[in-house]
Design an enzyme around this catalytic site. Structure first.
Site, PDB file in Angstrom:
ATOM      1  N   PRO A  92     -29.039  17.106 -24.266  1.00  0.00           N
ATOM      2  CA  PRO A  92     -28.488  17.832 -25.417  1.00  0.00           C
ATOM      3  C   PRO A  92     -28.393  19.331 -25.137  1.00  0.00           C
ATOM      4  O   PRO A  92     -27.756  20.058 -25.891  1.00  0.00           O
ATOM      5  CB  PRO A  92     -29.478  17.525 -26.545  1.00  0.00           C
ATOM      6  CG  PRO A  92     -30.724  17.074 -25.872  1.00  0.00           C
ATOM      7  CD  PRO A  92     -30.331  16.479 -24.563  1.00  0.00           C
ATOM      8  N   GLU A 144     -39.093  12.306 -24.084  1.00  0.00           N
ATOM      9  CA  GLU A 144     -38.913  13.723 -24.420  1.00  0.00           C
ATOM     10  C   GLU A 144     -37.966  14.422 -23.453  1.00  0.00           C
ATOM     11  O   GLU A 144     -37.707  15.613 -23.570  1.00  0.00           O
ATOM     12  CB  GLU A 144     -40.260  14.449 -24.465  1.00  0.00           C
ATOM     13  CG  GLU A 144     -41.098  14.115 -25.677  1.00  0.00           C
ATOM     14  CD  GLU A 144     -40.298  14.227 -26.975  1.00  0.00           C
ATOM     15  OE1 GLU A 144     -39.670  15.273 -27.208  1.00  0.00           O
ATOM     16  OE2 GLU A 144     -40.281  13.243 -27.744  1.00  0.00           O
ATOM     17  N   ARG A 146     -10.135   6.423 -18.925  1.00  0.00           N
ATOM     18  CA  ARG A 146      -8.808   6.265 -19.536  1.00  0.00           C
ATOM     19  C   ARG A 146      -7.840   7.359 -19.098  1.00  0.00           C
ATOM     20  O   ARG A 146      -6.646   7.262 -19.339  1.00  0.00           O
ATOM     21  CB  ARG A 146      -8.897   6.109 -21.053  1.00  0.00           C
ATOM     22  CG  ARG A 146      -9.332   7.304 -21.819  1.00  0.00           C
ATOM     23  CD  ARG A 146      -9.709   6.917 -23.229  1.00  0.00           C
ATOM     24  NE  ARG A 146      -8.584   6.482 -24.047  1.00  0.00           N
ATOM     25  CZ  ARG A 146      -7.604   7.267 -24.488  1.00  0.00           C
ATOM     26  NH1 ARG A 146      -7.586   8.527 -24.160  1.00  0.00           N
ATOM     27  NH2 ARG A 146      -6.656   6.786 -25.251  1.00  0.00           N
ATOM     28  N   ASP A 177      -2.445  12.094 -26.489  1.00  0.00           N
ATOM     29  CA  ASP A 177      -3.689  12.013 -27.253  1.00  0.00           C
ATOM     30  C   ASP A 177      -4.067  13.342 -27.882  1.00  0.00           C
ATOM     31  O   ASP A 177      -3.672  14.396 -27.403  1.00  0.00           O
ATOM     32  CB  ASP A 177      -4.850  11.658 -26.317  1.00  0.00           C
ATOM     33  CG  ASP A 177      -4.981  10.175 -26.116  1.00  0.00           C
ATOM     34  OD1 ASP A 177      -4.474   9.429 -26.952  1.00  0.00           O
ATOM     35  OD2 ASP A 177      -5.600   9.784 -25.118  1.00  0.00           O
TER      36      ASP A 177
END
Ligand code: SAH
Length: 271
Positions: free
Chosen positions: A113, A140, A178, A193
């Site tokens: 993150p 963690e 893709r 897209d």
């Protein structure tokens, strides 16, 4: 041909992800391939321990650096497609005495993150590679020395915390695959897209022409390709202006686009 090496404590989490639809087809047609590597197989000792408590406390468990280094160095010193499966749990993987040199040009990406935010441009850059290693954290997180000494890049898929990097890795494999030429079967798809041109995509309609009393924009059945093209472009601009105005600053815009946006700003053109 693009090969993904996925390093995880939970290879079972990927069951299903690569066996349907586009990801399945891409593998069958030789566009890309995936190897799953269980980090636990590279943990030494009878119990193959992969995590430990953090120094100075703090709760939770932290993934040890050793098994991750051994797994990544061993796998990446073999040709793409190689993987090691123990015949019995006590087997030791074929680890070199000296850490092998890692191949140049293979991104070693830690899912985190705290990494840079994954987006369509990042997916496009990865689609040009031949081999990509993705390391999935758990608990963690991973010992900081994995980040400082082994990985070339850290990627986050968004500002929220998952319980592991597996779903994030699957997102990256999907978004990158893709974009490989031929993966979608229809190459126009990816070029139009959302984000491909820096804008959100225009609205799409398919049959029936009337559903629950709602019709479709008349222009779509007009057969006038130029007008349809202009309508779609304006819808894409309108959507982006309404929902993600932050994208407009970096989008590639023509003078006609700018004029349309200026009309939106003055309250015209939203009919
Ligand atoms: N304590 C850590 C979070 C650990 S979450 C921190 O605050 O930074 C456990 C693992 O899940 C991470 O090591 C990472 O591999 C994965 N993960 C969690 N959220 C993620 C995200 N947004 N993007 C990519 N990977 C993520």
């Amino acid at each position: 041909m693009l090969h993904f090496d996925l390093f995880t404590l939970f290879p079972g989490m990927f069951a299903g992800v690569f066996t349907d639809s586009i990801l399945k087809r891409a593998q069958e047609s030789g566009l890309m391939s995936v190897s799953l590597h269980n980090i636990r197989h590279y943990a030494s000792g009878r119990h193959h321990v992969t995590d430990d408590t953090p120094y100075a406390g703090g709760g939770g468990m932290v993934m040890k650096p050793g098994p991750i280094y051994r797994a990544v160095e061993t796998v990446l010193s073999h040709p793409a497609g190689w993987s090691w499966l123990p015949d019995q749990p006590a087997d030791e993987p074929p680890v070199a005495e000296e850490p092998p040199a890692l191949p140049a040009g293979v991104p070693i990406i830690l899912l985190s993150p705290q990494g840079r935010r994954f987006d369509q441009d990042a997916a496009g850059a990865l689609a040009c590679k031949q081999r990509i290693a993705l390391i999935c954290g758990r608990y963690e997180g991973v010992d900081e020395r994995v980040r400082t000494g082994l990985v070339s890049d850290e990627i986050s898929i968004g500002d929220y915390v998952l319980s592991g990097g597996e779903l994030a890795a699957a997102v990256i494999v999907d978004a990158v695959t893709r974009l490989l030429p031929g993966a979608l079967g229809c190459d126009v798809g990816a070029a139009e897209d959302s984000f491909a041109s820096g804008l959100l995509e225009y609205p799409q309609y398919t049959r029936p022409p009337v559903y629950r009393g709602w019709g479709i924009p008349e222009i779509l059945t007009s057969g006038d390709h130029a007008r349809v093209g202009r309508w779609r472009r304006e819808q894409a601009l309108l959507r982006t202006w309404q929902r993600r105005p932050d994208l407009l600053a970096a989008a590639r815009l023509s003078q006609a686009d700018r004029d349309f946006l200026a009309r939106l700003e003055t309250g015209m053109g939203q009919d």
